[in-house]
Design an enzyme around this catalytic site. Structure first.
Site, PDB file in Angstrom:
ATOM      1  N   SER A 108       0.835  -1.211   0.000  1.00  0.00           N
ATOM      2  CA  SER A 108       0.000   0.000   0.000  1.00  0.00           C
ATOM      3  C   SER A 108       0.865   1.255   0.000  1.00  0.00           C
ATOM      4  O   SER A 108       1.962   1.266   0.570  1.00  0.00           O
ATOM      5  CB  SER A 108      -0.869  -0.016   1.259  1.00  0.00           C
ATOM      6  OG  SER A 108      -1.487   1.229   1.453  1.00  0.00           O
ATOM      7  N   TYR A 113      -2.283  -1.340  10.992  1.00  0.00           N
ATOM      8  CA  TYR A 113      -2.494  -1.882   9.639  1.00  0.00           C
ATOM      9  C   TYR A 113      -1.328  -1.501   8.730  1.00  0.00           C
ATOM     10  O   TYR A 113      -0.727  -2.347   8.056  1.00  0.00           O
ATOM     11  CB  TYR A 113      -3.822  -1.367   9.047  1.00  0.00           C
ATOM     12  CG  TYR A 113      -3.827  -1.411   7.546  1.00  0.00           C
ATOM     13  CD1 TYR A 113      -4.000  -2.609   6.865  1.00  0.00           C
ATOM     14  CD2 TYR A 113      -3.608  -0.251   6.783  1.00  0.00           C
ATOM     15  CE1 TYR A 113      -3.956  -2.652   5.481  1.00  0.00           C
ATOM     16  CE2 TYR A 113      -3.567  -0.289   5.403  1.00  0.00           C
ATOM     17  CZ  TYR A 113      -3.741  -1.495   4.757  1.00  0.00           C
ATOM     18  OH  TYR A 113      -3.680  -1.535   3.391  1.00  0.00           O
ATOM     19  N   LYS A 157       1.970  -3.743   6.756  1.00  0.00           N
ATOM     20  CA  LYS A 157       2.443  -3.718   5.362  1.00  0.00           C
ATOM     21  C   LYS A 157       3.953  -3.458   5.331  1.00  0.00           C
ATOM     22  O   LYS A 157       4.689  -4.084   4.552  1.00  0.00           O
ATOM     23  CB  LYS A 157       1.697  -2.651   4.555  1.00  0.00           C
ATOM     24  CG  LYS A 157       0.228  -2.967   4.316  1.00  0.00           C
ATOM     25  CD  LYS A 157       0.033  -4.210   3.449  1.00  0.00           C
ATOM     26  CE  LYS A 157      -1.419  -4.606   3.280  1.00  0.00           C
ATOM     27  NZ  LYS A 157      -1.615  -5.948   2.723  1.00  0.00           N
TER      28      LYS A 157
END
Ligand code: UD1
Length: 345
Positions: free
Chosen positions: A130, A155, A159
């Protein structure tokens, strides 16, 4: 497509981006095996993919945290050419509330997958990353060389950590990785048989727009109009999910044809064009012919002012370019929302 049909494992293949990627893989001649625990999707998507492509992919309802179950899938499919790994939790706000849920699921899944891939001598992975890894970049557009900033959320941190795990493993093994850093995927397949399926109140802008248009929500909250942007609302690089899906096919081909220049490559996937929240709402109004009820409210914590991609690297090295414009994205999202209301799932 090279002579023999190649088989690819798609984790999270019934999810939003996973389902669109499965369609594109099958249409490019790949065989697909989906593994998904259905925590944020439904197995009806497997049938929808079958309707679009004429062939339902193989499907296993398995949680990647269950290493033994995953191993069984690799045993049943000893001919996997590679893996595209989507399966992960992705709700930013929830990750702040429940960090362990995110660290456990997203990292244990990845570690199990790498373990079983290594045992099975499957060495090609396309990873779903992302643009959140860049935070608020110092210069725009953001290139793959931009520094990785401290993550805003657990979150986002999963990543970043995942990319680090992949790099460490790839350094000392035969693993090859292409990490695709998505900007803001929106829209749905032109068939309107698959699309984004938010459970509960959507966090993301476009599902909120379409749910408001269909009457499920009274109005859209625009999170702040005092940002340092021309109309004061945040700017993002929205990309059609089908364009994004196609980039995964191209990335897998690049790996399988051994065209990678190093064992781990990174590509930004966006259009290179920034769009404000108000411009997004306007584009939706234009294609739907509807007037949307919206209200400017306070900023959402953790939002960056503006971010859009430098896509030169993806355009040049991958030979991939986003084709669809904002209006096509909005129209497809709207058709999908209408199909959902009509009970397509
Ligand atoms: C978010 C995540 C990002 C993640 C991506 C996955 C944050 C901070 N970032 O991106 O890490 O990879 O989703 O899809 O959550 N907006 C409104 N009203 C709404 C919803 C959104 O005004 O009801 C605005 C936001 O302020 C933002 C833009 O719309 O400027 C896009 O928001 P969203 O769709 O949630 O995506 P991101 O926040 O960019």
């Amino acid at each position: 497509m090279d002579s023999m049909p190649k088989k690819v494992l798609v984790t999270g293949g019934t999810g939003y981006i996973g389902s669109h990627t499965t369609v594109e893989l099958q249409q490019a001649g790949y065989q697909v095996v989906i593994v998904d625990n259905l925590s944020n999707s439904t197995d009806k998507i497997v049938g929808q993919i079958g309707q679009i492509t004429g062939r339902a992919p193989a499907f296993y309802q398995i949680d990647l945290c269950d290493e033994a179950a995953l191993r069984m899938v690799f045993r049943e499919h000893p001919d996997l050419a590679g893996v595209i790994h989507f399966a992960a939790y992705k709700a930013v706000g929830e990750s702040v509330e429940l960090p362990l849920k995110y660290y456990h699921n997203n990292l244990v899944s990845l570690i199990n997958l790498l373990q079983v891939m290594q045992e099975s001598r499957v060495y090609n992975m396309v990873f779903s990353s992302s643009c959140t890894v860049y935070g608020q970049p110092d210069t725009l557009p953001v290139t793959e060389q931009s520094p990785i900033k401290k993550a805003f959320s657990p979150y986002g941190n999963t990543k970043q950590i995942s990319e680090e795990i992949l790099a460490d493993v790839a350094t000392v093994s035969d693993l090859k990785v292409i990490s695709l850093r998505y900007f803001n995927p929106i829209g749905a397949h032109e068939s309107a048989l698959i699309g984004e399926l938010p459970i509960g109140i959507p966090n993301n802008l476009v599902p909120f727009i379409t749910q408001t248009a269909i009457g499920l929500r009274p109005k859209i909250m625009v999170f702040g109009n005092d940002y340092n942007t021309p109309d004061g609302t945040c700017i993002r690089d929205y990309i059609h999910v089908v364009d994004l899906a196609k980039a995964h096919v191209v990335a897998m081909q690049r790996m399988l044809r051994q065209n990678m220049e190093t064992y781990m490559e990174f590509f930004n996937l966006g259009t290179g064009k920034g769009t404000s929240v108000l411009e997004a709402i306007n584009a939706f109004e234009k294609v739907s012919g509807l007037k949307l009820n919206f209200e400017i409210t306070k900023r959402r914590e953790g939002d960056v002012d503006k971010v859009w991609a430098d896509v030169a690297h993806a355009n040049g090295k991958l030979g991939w370019k986003a084709e669809e414009g904002l209006e096509e994205m909005m129209l497809s999202a709207w058709q999908w929302e209408q199909n959902l209301k009509a009970g397509i799932l």
